[in-house]
Design a protein around this motif. Structure first.
Motif: not given
Length: 217
Positions: A120-138
């Motif tokens: 679950n933590d790794l999945r959350e980390l992946a979502m966090l990195l994905d958010d930071e990679a997409v403008p407006g979703r950080a």
């Protein structure tokens, strides 16, 4: 990262290493039976029942130190197994716990819970990195958690003292008892102090635990 995400991370940095320790018998024998080491079974009980979770009623910490309903179920099973082991340790010694007939169940449940929490933590980390990679979703990470339900303000079921004059910690303003003088079942009502450097200490303990479980070739 949202404030909710920061809150759960600041709790899980303590809870996950405690669960990993319960899943690692060699670590238990090498570390818990060494009186010179701080990270012992007392520390695990404080972490899982008093300071950062409540293994008797883990649903109260959903969204605080628990991410999903599956983690709630497994944490409750772990609490039941630990309480059963405590019943077989009349002198409350570490050796008695490790020799309890139910201790293999403690290790097994902790192993399942550790696997789920890490995933679950790794999945959350992946979502966090994905958010930071997409403008407006950080900063949106933390809104994807399992049920989306957040527990009420975490109380301390066994609080028995007044706040002490302790160094400020990141958790002190977020959870009752985090930087307070408290009593708990493991101390039989006596009071203990949470170390001000708790997060750094837990990180170091986690690193040692990983090294012990995966020694270099």
């Amino acid at each position: 990262m949202s404030e909710d995400a920061r809150l759960i991370v600041s709790h899980r940095v303590h809870v996950v290493p405690a669960v990993l320790a319960l899943a690692n018998p060699p670590w238990q024998r090498d570390v818990w039976l060494d009186p010179s080491v701080f990270e012992d079974l007392d520390h695990v009980f404080h972490t899982l029942f008093d300071d950062f979770c409540d293994a008797d009623e883990p649903e109260r910490y959903l969204g605080v130190s628990i991410r999903t309903d599956e983690e709630v179920v497994l944490m409750r099973e772990l609490g039941v197994a630990l309480n059963a082991a405590a019943a077989e340790a009349p002198n409350d010694t570490h050796a008695e716990y490790l020799q309890a007939s139910v201790w293999p169940e403690v290790v097994a449940v902790a192993g399942r819970l550790a696997q789920v929490m890490a995933a679950n933590d790794l999945r959350e980390l992946a979502m966090l990195l994905d958010d930071e990679a997409v403008p407006g979703r950080a900063g949106n990470s933390g809104e994807h958690r399992g049920s989306g339900r957040r527990a009420s303000k975490p109380g301390h079921r066994f609080a028995a003292g007044q706040p002490g004059n302790l160094p400020e910690t990141p958790l002190a303003s977020q959870a009752e008892g985090s930087a307070a003088r408290v009593g708990c079942r493991r101390c039989s009502g006596r009071q203990h102090w949470q170390r001000g450097e708790g997060q750094r200490g837990c990180s170091e303990a986690y690193a040692r635990l990983v090294r012990s479980a995966h020694p270099p070739p």
